[in-house]
Design an enzyme around this catalytic site. Structure first.
Site, PDB file in Angstrom:
ATOM      1  N   PHE A  90       0.843  -1.106  -0.089  1.00 47.75           N
ATOM      2  CA  PHE A  90       0.047   0.144   0.044  1.00 47.75           C
ATOM      3  C   PHE A  90       0.949   1.218   0.060  1.00 47.75           C
ATOM      4  O   PHE A  90       1.770   1.327   0.810  1.00 47.75           O
ATOM      5  CB  PHE A  90      -0.957  -0.079   1.244  1.00 47.75           C
ATOM      6  CG  PHE A  90      -2.247   0.757   1.077  1.00 47.75           C
ATOM      7  CD1 PHE A  90      -3.453  -0.141   0.742  1.00 47.75           C
ATOM      8  CD2 PHE A  90      -2.311   2.231   0.972  1.00 47.75           C
ATOM      9  CE1 PHE A  90      -4.602   0.662   0.844  1.00 47.75           C
ATOM     10  CE2 PHE A  90      -3.572   2.721   1.121  1.00 47.75           C
ATOM     11  CZ  PHE A  90      -4.746   1.974   0.818  1.00 47.75           C
ATOM     12  N   GLU A 109      -1.385  -5.998   7.844  1.00 49.99           N
ATOM     13  CA  GLU A 109      -0.962  -7.441   7.616  1.00 49.99           C
ATOM     14  C   GLU A 109       0.410  -7.411   8.305  1.00 49.99           C
ATOM     15  O   GLU A 109       1.250  -8.432   8.225  1.00 49.99           O
ATOM     16  CB  GLU A 109      -0.831  -7.826   6.132  1.00 49.99           C
ATOM     17  CG  GLU A 109      -2.218  -8.346   5.622  1.00 49.99           C
ATOM     18  CD  GLU A 109      -3.245  -7.119   5.490  1.00 49.99           C
ATOM     19  OE1 GLU A 109      -2.951  -5.979   5.153  1.00 49.99           O
ATOM     20  OE2 GLU A 109      -4.579  -7.234   5.763  1.00 49.99           O
ATOM     21  N   THR A 144     -11.318   9.619   7.053  1.00 51.86           N
ATOM     22  CA  THR A 144     -11.960   8.643   7.806  1.00 51.86           C
ATOM     23  C   THR A 144     -11.081   8.334   9.149  1.00 51.86           C
ATOM     24  O   THR A 144     -10.080   8.761   9.093  1.00 51.86           O
ATOM     25  CB  THR A 144     -12.690   7.476   7.413  1.00 51.86           C
ATOM     26  OG1 THR A 144     -11.387   6.636   6.817  1.00 51.86           O
ATOM     27  CG2 THR A 144     -13.376   7.725   6.068  1.00 51.86           C
ATOM     28  N   HIS A 200     -10.011   5.098   9.546  1.00 51.38           N
ATOM     29  CA  HIS A 200      -9.245   4.040   8.999  1.00 51.38           C
ATOM     30  C   HIS A 200      -7.821   4.135   9.496  1.00 51.38           C
ATOM     31  O   HIS A 200      -7.324   3.175  10.043  1.00 51.38           O
ATOM     32  CB  HIS A 200      -9.494   3.977   7.399  1.00 51.38           C
ATOM     33  CG  HIS A 200      -9.277   2.659   6.927  1.00 51.38           C
ATOM     34  ND1 HIS A 200     -10.147   1.712   7.272  1.00 51.38           N
ATOM     35  CD2 HIS A 200      -8.379   2.055   6.079  1.00 51.38           C
ATOM     36  CE1 HIS A 200      -9.852   0.572   6.563  1.00 51.38           C
ATOM     37  NE2 HIS A 200      -8.599   0.720   5.994  1.00 51.38           N
ATOM     38  N   PHE A 243      10.464  -0.514  13.933  1.00 51.27           N
ATOM     39  CA  PHE A 243       9.271   0.040  13.307  1.00 51.27           C
ATOM     40  C   PHE A 243       9.625   1.162  12.370  1.00 51.27           C
ATOM     41  O   PHE A 243      10.198   2.375  12.599  1.00 51.27           O
ATOM     42  CB  PHE A 243       8.839   0.705  14.652  1.00 51.27           C
ATOM     43  CG  PHE A 243       7.335   1.236  14.344  1.00 51.27           C
ATOM     44  CD1 PHE A 243       6.206   0.496  14.024  1.00 51.27           C
ATOM     45  CD2 PHE A 243       7.016   2.680  14.255  1.00 51.27           C
ATOM     46  CE1 PHE A 243       4.906   0.927  13.566  1.00 51.27           C
ATOM     47  CE2 PHE A 243       5.809   3.086  13.906  1.00 51.27           C
ATOM     48  CZ  PHE A 243       4.901   2.240  13.667  1.00 51.27           C
ATOM     49  N   ARG A 281      10.281  11.480   3.799  1.00 55.11           N
ATOM     50  CA  ARG A 281      10.803  10.530   4.718  1.00 55.11           C
ATOM     51  C   ARG A 281      11.132   9.112   4.013  1.00 55.11           C
ATOM     52  O   ARG A 281      11.594   8.492   4.813  1.00 55.11           O
ATOM     53  CB  ARG A 281       9.699  10.259   5.925  1.00 55.11           C
ATOM     54  CG  ARG A 281       9.683  11.478   6.781  1.00 55.11           C
ATOM     55  CD  ARG A 281       8.208  11.391   7.598  1.00 55.11           C
ATOM     56  NE  ARG A 281       8.432  12.379   8.653  1.00 55.11           N
ATOM     57  CZ  ARG A 281       8.293  13.737   8.260  1.00 55.11           C
ATOM     58  NH1 ARG A 281       7.895  14.160   7.055  1.00 55.11           N
ATOM     59  NH2 ARG A 281       8.237  14.853   9.445  1.00 55.11           N
TER      60      ARG A 281
HETATM   61  N1  INI Z   1      -2.853   0.182   4.382  1.00 51.19           N
HETATM   62  C1  INI Z   1      -1.574   0.764   4.360  1.00 51.19           C
HETATM   63  O1  INI Z   1      -0.478   0.186   4.582  1.00 51.19           O
HETATM   64  N2  INI Z   1      -1.540   2.264   4.287  1.00 51.19           N
HETATM   65  C2  INI Z   1      -2.981   3.066   4.097  1.00 51.19           C
HETATM   66  O2  INI Z   1      -2.804   4.456   4.342  1.00 51.19           O
HETATM   67  C3  INI Z   1      -4.071   2.420   4.286  1.00 51.19           C
HETATM   68  N3  INI Z   1      -5.468   2.783   3.817  1.00 51.19           N
HETATM   69  O3  INI Z   1      -5.069   4.112   3.972  1.00 51.19           O
HETATM   70  O4  INI Z   1      -6.225   2.275   4.042  1.00 51.19           O
HETATM   71  C4  INI Z   1      -3.809   0.884   4.090  1.00 51.19           C
HETATM   72  N4  INI Z   1      -5.050   0.044   4.120  1.00 51.19           N
HETATM   73  C5  INI Z   1      -4.972  -1.406   4.022  1.00 51.19           C
HETATM   74  C6  INI Z   1      -4.900  -2.127   5.048  1.00 51.19           C
HETATM   75  O5  INI Z   1      -3.675  -2.022   5.742  1.00 51.19           O
HETATM   76  C7  INI Z   1      -5.136  -3.566   4.756  1.00 51.19           C
HETATM   77  O6  INI Z   1      -4.226  -4.092   3.904  1.00 51.19           O
HETATM   78  C8  INI Z   1      -6.684  -4.111   4.406  1.00 51.19           C
HETATM   79  O7  INI Z   1      -7.474  -3.382   5.618  1.00 51.19           O
HETATM   80  C9  INI Z   1      -6.897  -5.271   4.425  1.00 51.19           C
HETATM   81  O8  INI Z   1      -6.593  -6.009   5.618  1.00 51.19           O
END
Ligand code: INI
Length: 163
Positions: free
Chosen positions: A21, A57, A85, A87, A112, A126
């Site tokens: 991601f 994950e 949101t 999230h 980390f 960064r």
């Molecule tokens: N995962 C990220 O690594 N960074 C993000 O910014 C992000 N956003 O914004 O949603 C994100 N979402 C996915 C999440 O980590 C999981 O892969 C997903 O929810 C499936 O379990």
């Protein structure tokens, strides 16, 4: 007596858990981490990169790596950028707590290197090459902790728990 880690980590084995991601950012973190390991004279074949979908994950993959008993340290790399949101908050909390839990519960150093930024620009800065790269920073912490624990003895890595 003082015991410290070293900046040279030849013979140490590292796992890097990196999420896809925001891959344009996490690939920069991965480059920074790899460079730091190679600068510390870590052998390329002693670096294993584990790819996962998102930051959520990362902890479970780090746990697998830490429990494998093959690594002296695990380096976690990911990127969360705040949206509109909740999230971001949930995933950031889960990732940071999860990663810490893996380290404390297994005794394997887990660094980390997950960015949690308010803007894209902060993430770009960064993850750019150089001293401010947070993947590099995480790798340096992993190098120090891996070599520190080797010096302390009573190791777990490579041996699955035997001293
Ligand atoms: N995962 C990220 O690594 N960074 C993000 O910014 C992000 N956003 O914004 O949603 C994100 N979402 C996915 C999440 O980590 C999981 O892969 C997903 O929810 C499936 O379990």
């Amino acid at each position: 007596m003082d015991i410290r880690g070293s900046v040279v980590a030849t013979g140490c084995r590292f796992a890097i858990v990196v999420s896809r991601f925001n891959v344009e950012i996490t690939s920069g973190l991965l480059s920074g981490a790899r460079s730091a390991l190679l600068e510390a004279a870590v052998n390329e074949e002693d670096v294993t990169v584990i790819h996962v979908p998102g930051a959520f994950e990362i902890p479970v993959a780090a746990l697998h790596a830490a429990q494998a008993g093959r690594f002296d340290a695990v380096i976690c790399l990911g990127c969360l950028i705040k949206g509109d949101t909740m999230h971001f908050e949930y995933i950031a909390e889960a990732a940071s707590q999860g990663i810490m839990n893996v380290s404390v519960s297994t005794g394997v150093p887990v660094a980390f290197g997950v960015l949690t930024t308010m803007t894209d620009e902060q993430a770009v800065v960064r993850s750019a090459p150089g001293e401010g790269n947070k993947g590099r920073e995480a790798a340096l912490a992993a190098i120090e902790m891996a070599t520190l624990f080797k010096r302390l003895g009573g190791g777990h890595a490579h041996t699955g728990g035997a001293a």
